[in-house]
Design a protein around this motif. Structure first.
Motif, PDB file in Angstrom:
ATOM      1  N   LYS A  59     -47.850 -28.245  21.470  1.00  0.00           N
ATOM      2  CA  LYS A  59     -46.805 -28.573  22.443  1.00  0.00           C
ATOM      3  C   LYS A  59     -46.663 -30.074  22.658  1.00  0.00           C
ATOM      4  CE  LYS A  59     -47.625 -24.245  24.980  1.00  0.00           C
ATOM      5  NZ  LYS A  59     -48.019 -23.638  26.272  1.00  0.00           N
ATOM      6  N   PHE A  60     -47.655 -30.843  22.199  1.00  0.00           N
ATOM      7  CA  PHE A  60     -47.639 -32.287  22.407  1.00  0.00           C
ATOM      8  C   PHE A  60     -47.216 -33.015  21.137  1.00  0.00           C
ATOM      9  CE2 PHE A  60     -51.041 -30.418  25.029  1.00  0.00           C
ATOM     10  CZ  PHE A  60     -50.610 -30.781  26.300  1.00  0.00           C
ATOM     11  N   ASN A  61     -46.791 -34.269  21.298  1.00  0.00           N
ATOM     12  CA  ASN A  61     -46.458 -35.066  20.129  1.00  0.00           C
ATOM     13  C   ASN A  61     -47.731 -35.580  19.463  1.00  0.00           C
ATOM     14  OD1 ASN A  61     -47.344 -37.232  21.726  1.00  0.00           O
ATOM     15  ND2 ASN A  61     -45.270 -37.739  22.395  1.00  0.00           N
ATOM     16  N   LYS A  62     -47.593 -36.174  18.288  1.00  0.00           N
ATOM     17  CA  LYS A  62     -48.750 -36.590  17.495  1.00  0.00           C
ATOM     18  C   LYS A  62     -49.657 -37.581  18.216  1.00  0.00           C
ATOM     19  CE  LYS A  62     -48.209 -34.441  13.478  1.00  0.00           C
ATOM     20  NZ  LYS A  62     -49.230 -33.707  12.736  1.00  0.00           N
ATOM     21  N   PRO A  63     -49.117 -38.645  18.846  1.00  0.00           N
ATOM     22  CA  PRO A  63     -50.014 -39.581  19.555  1.00  0.00           C
ATOM     23  C   PRO A  63     -50.822 -38.914  20.668  1.00  0.00           C
ATOM     24  CG  PRO A  63     -47.864 -40.586  19.216  1.00  0.00           C
ATOM     25  CD  PRO A  63     -47.728 -39.143  18.839  1.00  0.00           C
ATOM     26  N   THR A  64     -50.181 -37.994  21.398  1.00  0.00           N
ATOM     27  CA  THR A  64     -50.892 -37.291  22.474  1.00  0.00           C
ATOM     28  C   THR A  64     -51.969 -36.377  21.908  1.00  0.00           C
ATOM     29  OG1 THR A  64     -48.849 -37.305  23.785  1.00  0.00           O
ATOM     30  CG2 THR A  64     -50.612 -35.830  24.509  1.00  0.00           C
ATOM     31  N   GLN A  65     -51.656 -35.690  20.810  1.00  0.00           N
ATOM     32  CA  GLN A  65     -52.652 -34.850  20.150  1.00  0.00           C
ATOM     33  C   GLN A  65     -53.859 -35.682  19.720  1.00  0.00           C
ATOM     34  OE1 GLN A  65     -50.462 -33.127  16.905  1.00  0.00           O
ATOM     35  NE2 GLN A  65     -49.676 -31.418  18.110  1.00  0.00           N
ATOM     36  N   PHE A  66     -53.575 -36.839  19.159  1.00  0.00           N
ATOM     37  CA  PHE A  66     -54.647 -37.722  18.700  1.00  0.00           C
ATOM     38  C   PHE A  66     -55.511 -38.188  19.876  1.00  0.00           C
ATOM     39  CE2 PHE A  66     -56.261 -41.983  17.720  1.00  0.00           C
ATOM     40  CZ  PHE A  66     -56.951 -41.735  16.547  1.00  0.00           C
ATOM     41  N   PHE A  67     -54.879 -38.577  20.967  1.00  0.00           N
ATOM     42  CA  PHE A  67     -55.606 -39.061  22.147  1.00  0.00           C
ATOM     43  C   PHE A  67     -56.487 -37.963  22.731  1.00  0.00           C
ATOM     44  CE2 PHE A  67     -55.861 -39.563  26.775  1.00  0.00           C
ATOM     45  CZ  PHE A  67     -56.494 -40.797  26.854  1.00  0.00           C
ATOM     46  N   ILE A  68     -55.966 -36.748  22.836  1.00  0.00           N
ATOM     47  CA  ILE A  68     -56.734 -35.627  23.395  1.00  0.00           C
ATOM     48  C   ILE A  68     -57.941 -35.325  22.521  1.00  0.00           C
ATOM     49  CG2 ILE A  68     -56.688 -33.156  23.913  1.00  0.00           C
ATOM     50  CD1 ILE A  68     -53.733 -33.500  24.700  1.00  0.00           C
ATOM     51  N   ALA A 301     -59.839 -29.776  14.957  1.00  0.00           N
ATOM     52  CA  ALA A 301     -58.422 -30.008  15.267  1.00  0.00           C
ATOM     53  C   ALA A 301     -57.943 -31.319  14.631  1.00  0.00           C
ATOM     54  CB  ALA A 301     -58.215 -30.047  16.780  1.00  0.00           C
ATOM     55  N   LEU A 302     -58.774 -32.351  14.706  1.00  0.00           N
ATOM     56  CA  LEU A 302     -58.434 -33.619  14.056  1.00  0.00           C
ATOM     57  C   LEU A 302     -58.276 -33.446  12.554  1.00  0.00           C
ATOM     58  CD1 LEU A 302     -60.638 -36.379  15.777  1.00  0.00           C
ATOM     59  CD2 LEU A 302     -58.154 -36.361  15.595  1.00  0.00           C
ATOM     60  N   ILE A 303     -59.212 -32.702  11.949  1.00  0.00           N
ATOM     61  CA  ILE A 303     -59.149 -32.474  10.506  1.00  0.00           C
ATOM     62  C   ILE A 303     -57.875 -31.723  10.135  1.00  0.00           C
ATOM     63  CG2 ILE A 303     -60.214 -31.187   8.604  1.00  0.00           C
ATOM     64  CD1 ILE A 303     -62.934 -31.812   9.838  1.00  0.00           C
ATOM     65  N   LYS A 304     -57.532 -30.714  10.921  1.00  0.00           N
ATOM     66  CA  LYS A 304     -56.366 -29.886  10.622  1.00  0.00           C
ATOM     67  C   LYS A 304     -55.061 -30.662  10.777  1.00  0.00           C
ATOM     68  CE  LYS A 304     -54.569 -25.250  11.558  1.00  0.00           C
ATOM     69  NZ  LYS A 304     -54.763 -24.002  12.345  1.00  0.00           N
ATOM     70  N   ILE A 305     -54.993 -31.523  11.794  1.00  0.00           N
ATOM     71  CA  ILE A 305     -53.745 -32.233  12.076  1.00  0.00           C
ATOM     72  C   ILE A 305     -53.634 -33.523  11.264  1.00  0.00           C
ATOM     73  CG2 ILE A 305     -52.356 -33.330  13.865  1.00  0.00           C
ATOM     74  CD1 ILE A 305     -53.788 -31.522  15.912  1.00  0.00           C
ATOM     75  N   PHE A 306     -54.729 -34.289  11.218  1.00  0.00           N
ATOM     76  CA  PHE A 306     -54.648 -35.644  10.646  1.00  0.00           C
ATOM     77  C   PHE A 306     -55.428 -35.831   9.362  1.00  0.00           C
ATOM     78  CE2 PHE A 306     -54.058 -36.055  15.273  1.00  0.00           C
ATOM     79  CZ  PHE A 306     -52.832 -36.695  15.307  1.00  0.00           C
ATOM     80  N   GLY A 307     -56.295 -34.875   8.987  1.00  0.00           N
ATOM     81  CA  GLY A 307     -57.061 -35.020   7.762  1.00  0.00           C
ATOM     82  C   GLY A 307     -58.508 -35.438   8.001  1.00  0.00           C
ATOM     83  N   ALA A 308     -59.354 -35.219   6.986  1.00  0.00           N
ATOM     84  CA  ALA A 308     -60.789 -35.458   7.118  1.00  0.00           C
ATOM     85  C   ALA A 308     -61.120 -36.937   7.296  1.00  0.00           C
ATOM     86  CB  ALA A 308     -61.516 -34.907   5.893  1.00  0.00           C
TER      87      ALA A 308
END
Length: 313
Positions: A59-68, A301-308
């Motif tokens: 539900k959040f944008n990429k920067p918010t996902q990264f911060f969380i 979650a980080l791996i799934k969204i942004f990579g290892a």
């Protein structure tokens, strides 16, 4: 006859295979390409949902996902690291690093099972063979890392873990076929060297180098280089959930370690020792595992969204 042939070819194209049609006026070939969800797994309807501890990050944008995710990693792993060293400060516990890993895997499996019961889709999406490989690598990286603390102090272990970026990049090239430019490689080298220099700059930090400990932590880093890339590839291909990944990989890993400790005779002495110090061992191990489980959920979650590579960074 022509109508029957047309009906058969329609059925074939619905299955996503090559459709050949022949008429009296012309001949042509049409190829029906399966949708993205079909190529990943036939029962997946959404490939975007990323749920961490009951929270839907989609539900959040990429920067918010990264911060969380990063906030969760830092918060839980700071506590995790403190409790890990606290357990090994118990007099006489150092030889039982593999037993601590067994207890940790047991708690992780229980936590994963509980979380999986709270979500709607409880099906296993990633193949069992993949989980067996991930479990083996997870046992290696966590068991060797925990055992190395019996020979190295925590700052020394941190120094070695600062080099984690480099083997992960190498693993990404060989496992996922990724390509990194000169800037990426230079940044990884500079960051690793900078972290090591920063750790050594503290006058109160006295690294404790031991050959056995160095070998153990080095092997743990090699396993780390593979596991993150395998997890990334599996989760993106099959859209497996974090709770599924934790439950199956750690429960299989639990069986691996239990079998190993039973065969080597290391189980009985560890159980005897921990039964004499239940609070300092099992009590701390529960908190240690709980914070580690929360932390690994955000890492996945980080791996799934942004990579290892970004997750390790």
């Amino acid at each position: 006859k022509e109508q029957k042939e047309e009906n058969n070819s329609t059925e074939c194209s619905e299955l996503g295979i090559m459709d050949l049609k022949f008429t009296s006026s012309r001949k042509y070939i049409s190829i029906s390409v399966p949708s993205k969800s079909q190529t990943m797994s036939p029962h997946i309807k959404s490939v975007d949902d990323v749920i961490v501890l009951g929270m839907n990050l989609s539900k959040f944008n990429k920067p918010t996902q990264f911060f969380i995710c990063v906030s969760g990693v830092f918060m839980f792993y700071l506590i995790y690291g403190y409790l890990q060293e606290l357990i090994f400060s118990v007099e006489g516990f150092k030889p039982f690093g593999w037993y601590l890993t067994l207890v940790q895997f047991g708690f992780y499996s229980i936590f994963g099972l509980i979380e999986l019961q709270l979500i709607q889709d409880k099906r296993r999406r990633i193949p069992g063979k993949t989980y067996m490989i991930i479990a083996f690598l997870t046992v290696g990286t966590m068991g060797l890392s925990n055992t190395s603390l019996g020979y190295l102090n925590y700052p020394t272990q941190v120094i070695f873990k600062c080099c984690k970026l480099i083997p992960v990049m190498i693993g990404g090239v060989f496992i996922q076929g990724k390509r990194y430019n000169v800037a990426d490689v230079s940044a990884a080298l500079c960051m690793s060297l900078g972290l090591i220099w920063f750790t050594l700059a503290d006058s109160t930090v006295a690294p404790k180098f031991n050959l056995t400990g160095v070998v153990l932590i080095s092997l743990a880093l090699c396993a780390d280089a593979v596991i993150g890339n395998v997890q990334e590839k599996a989760m993106k291909l099959h859209n497996g959930s974090n709770s599924e990944m934790v439950l199956y990989s750690y429960s299989i890993g639990f069986v691996y370690i239990l079998f190993g400790l039973t065969c080597t005779g290391g189980l009985s002495p560890a159980v005897t020792f921990c039964s004499k110090h239940p609070v300092q061992t099992y009590g701390y191990a529960f908190l240690f595992s709980l914070t580690g489980y929360f932390g690994i959920s955000f890492v996945l979650a980080l791996i799934k969204i942004f990579g290892a590579l970004l997750a390790v960074t």
